[in-house]
Design a protein around this motif. Sequence first.
Motif, PDB file in Angstrom:
ATOM      1  N   ASN A 107       5.500   4.641  12.278  1.00  0.00           N
ATOM      2  CA  ASN A 107       5.896   5.133  12.103  1.00  0.00           C
ATOM      3  C   ASN A 107       5.646   6.881  11.952  1.00  0.00           C
ATOM      4  OD1 ASN A 107       7.969   4.455  13.773  1.00  0.00           O
ATOM      5  ND2 ASN A 107       8.708   3.569  11.679  1.00  0.00           N
ATOM      6  N   GLU A 108       4.325   6.839  11.055  1.00  0.00           N
ATOM      7  CA  GLU A 108       3.540   8.394  10.584  1.00  0.00           C
ATOM      8  C   GLU A 108       2.280   7.749  11.518  1.00  0.00           C
ATOM      9  OE1 GLU A 108       4.741   6.014   8.939  1.00  0.00           O
ATOM     10  OE2 GLU A 108       6.597   6.822   7.477  1.00  0.00           O
ATOM     11  N   PRO A 109       1.966   8.331  12.609  1.00  0.00           N
ATOM     12  CA  PRO A 109       0.336   9.282  12.991  1.00  0.00           C
ATOM     13  C   PRO A 109      -0.208   9.557  11.901  1.00  0.00           C
ATOM     14  CG  PRO A 109       1.905   9.512  14.351  1.00  0.00           C
ATOM     15  CD  PRO A 109       2.954   9.892  13.070  1.00  0.00           C
ATOM     16  N   GLY A 110      -1.711   8.786  11.960  1.00  0.00           N
ATOM     17  CA  GLY A 110      -3.100   9.053  11.149  1.00  0.00           C
ATOM     18  C   GLY A 110      -3.034   8.732   9.940  1.00  0.00           C
ATOM     19  N   HIS A 111      -1.581   7.673   9.545  1.00  0.00           N
ATOM     20  CA  HIS A 111      -1.715   6.675   8.398  1.00  0.00           C
ATOM     21  C   HIS A 111      -1.695   5.291   8.741  1.00  0.00           C
ATOM     22  CE1 HIS A 111       0.106  10.377   7.880  1.00  0.00           C
ATOM     23  NE2 HIS A 111       0.565  10.185   6.186  1.00  0.00           N
ATOM     24  N   VAL A 112      -1.988   4.878   7.833  1.00  0.00           N
ATOM     25  CA  VAL A 112      -2.434   3.534   7.184  1.00  0.00           C
ATOM     26  C   VAL A 112      -1.657   2.957   6.573  1.00  0.00           C
ATOM     27  CG1 VAL A 112      -4.760   3.381   8.454  1.00  0.00           C
ATOM     28  CG2 VAL A 112      -4.183   2.852   5.780  1.00  0.00           C
ATOM     29  N   VAL A 113      -0.496   1.601   6.861  1.00  0.00           N
ATOM     30  CA  VAL A 113      -0.137   0.579   5.593  1.00  0.00           C
ATOM     31  C   VAL A 113      -0.834  -0.286   4.817  1.00  0.00           C
ATOM     32  CG1 VAL A 113       2.437   1.422   6.496  1.00  0.00           C
ATOM     33  CG2 VAL A 113       1.424  -0.468   6.863  1.00  0.00           C
ATOM     34  N   GLU A 114      -0.963  -0.007   3.536  1.00  0.00           N
ATOM     35  CA  GLU A 114      -1.346  -0.765   2.902  1.00  0.00           C
ATOM     36  C   GLU A 114      -0.277  -1.795   1.978  1.00  0.00           C
ATOM     37  OE1 GLU A 114      -3.907   0.655  -0.538  1.00  0.00           O
ATOM     38  OE2 GLU A 114      -5.743   0.228   1.218  1.00  0.00           O
ATOM     39  N   ALA A 115      -0.263  -2.994   2.927  1.00  0.00           N
ATOM     40  CA  ALA A 115       1.135  -3.407   2.523  1.00  0.00           C
ATOM     41  C   ALA A 115       1.490  -5.066   1.440  1.00  0.00           C
ATOM     42  CB  ALA A 115       1.843  -4.079   3.879  1.00  0.00           C
ATOM     43  N   LYS A 116       1.886  -5.559   0.202  1.00  0.00           N
ATOM     44  CA  LYS A 116       1.888  -6.061   0.029  1.00  0.00           C
ATOM     45  C   LYS A 116       3.350  -7.286   1.194  1.00  0.00           C
ATOM     46  CE  LYS A 116       0.566  -5.007  -4.391  1.00  0.00           C
ATOM     47  NZ  LYS A 116      -1.121  -5.693  -4.949  1.00  0.00           N
ATOM     48  N   LEU A 117       3.039  -8.587   1.163  1.00  0.00           N
ATOM     49  CA  LEU A 117       3.773  -9.382   1.865  1.00  0.00           C
ATOM     50  C   LEU A 117       4.461 -10.375   1.533  1.00  0.00           C
ATOM     51  CD1 LEU A 117       2.531  -9.523   6.020  1.00  0.00           C
ATOM     52  CD2 LEU A 117       4.273  -7.709   5.091  1.00  0.00           C
ATOM     53  N   GLU A 176      -8.585   8.206   5.936  1.00  0.00           N
ATOM     54  CA  GLU A 176      -6.544   8.061   6.930  1.00  0.00           C
ATOM     55  C   GLU A 176      -5.522   8.539   5.952  1.00  0.00           C
ATOM     56  OE1 GLU A 176      -6.498   5.250  10.211  1.00  0.00           O
ATOM     57  OE2 GLU A 176      -7.953   4.067   8.248  1.00  0.00           O
ATOM     58  N   ALA A 177      -4.694   8.855   5.995  1.00  0.00           N
ATOM     59  CA  ALA A 177      -3.560   8.563   4.767  1.00  0.00           C
ATOM     60  C   ALA A 177      -3.154   6.908   4.594  1.00  0.00           C
ATOM     61  CB  ALA A 177      -2.969   9.609   4.936  1.00  0.00           C
ATOM     62  N   VAL A 178      -2.776   6.789   2.787  1.00  0.00           N
ATOM     63  CA  VAL A 178      -2.576   5.554   3.070  1.00  0.00           C
ATOM     64  C   VAL A 178      -1.174   5.156   2.673  1.00  0.00           C
ATOM     65  CG1 VAL A 178      -2.815   3.306   1.001  1.00  0.00           C
ATOM     66  CG2 VAL A 178      -4.740   4.586   2.469  1.00  0.00           C
ATOM     67  N   ILE A 179      -0.302   4.241   2.984  1.00  0.00           N
ATOM     68  CA  ILE A 179       0.908   4.664   2.355  1.00  0.00           C
ATOM     69  C   ILE A 179       0.968   2.764   2.221  1.00  0.00           C
ATOM     70  CG2 ILE A 179       3.680   4.281   3.266  1.00  0.00           C
ATOM     71  CD1 ILE A 179       2.723   6.110   5.682  1.00  0.00           C
ATOM     72  N   ARG A 180       1.271   2.984   0.779  1.00  0.00           N
ATOM     73  CA  ARG A 180       1.254   1.470  -0.007  1.00  0.00           C
ATOM     74  C   ARG A 180       2.621   0.918  -0.087  1.00  0.00           C
ATOM     75  NH1 ARG A 180      -2.504   4.543  -1.828  1.00  0.00           N
ATOM     76  NH2 ARG A 180      -4.551   2.785  -2.641  1.00  0.00           N
ATOM     77  N   ILE A 181       3.309  -0.041   0.811  1.00  0.00           N
ATOM     78  CA  ILE A 181       4.504  -0.351   1.016  1.00  0.00           C
ATOM     79  C   ILE A 181       4.889  -2.021   0.560  1.00  0.00           C
ATOM     80  CG2 ILE A 181       4.856   0.669   2.837  1.00  0.00           C
ATOM     81  CD1 ILE A 181       4.241  -1.557   4.850  1.00  0.00           C
TER      82      ILE A 181
END
Length: 132
Positions: free
Chosen positions: A77-87, A3-8
């Motif tokens: 909002n991005e199919p096939g992606h996961v978010v890695e979130a710092k909350l 999976e593609a990762v989005i760091r937020i």
Amino acid sequence: MTEAVIRIVAAVVLNERNHVLVVRKRGTSSFMQPGGKIEPGEEPLQALIREVAEELGAGVNPSSVRSLGDYRAAAANEPGHVVEAKLYLVSLDGEPHPAAEIEELAWVDPQSPGVIELAPLTRHTVLALVRS
């Protein structure tokens, strides 16, 4: 296939009734935490302060910032992606209002969120953190 990762970074903002602030970006249907991607060379807290100012037109009270940890969820909002979130739990300096790409904001009761469409990170992680 990986999976593609989005760091937020994402802000958890509570009001006096312990309701959670969520935002909906223009052209999307899911509400989520204010926040966004960490820019190259940017520290997570810098990114959080920048994103909150851009999206809500409000500042972050620096003495209020508390890390809630790192979490992973399917991207809304991005199919096939996961978010890695710092909350981060934060309080705001100023009244939040929709700015930049934000079309709408809402306050959600974590005990009974109703039928509002929430991003997976918000529905499964943020609301559980606030309830505990």
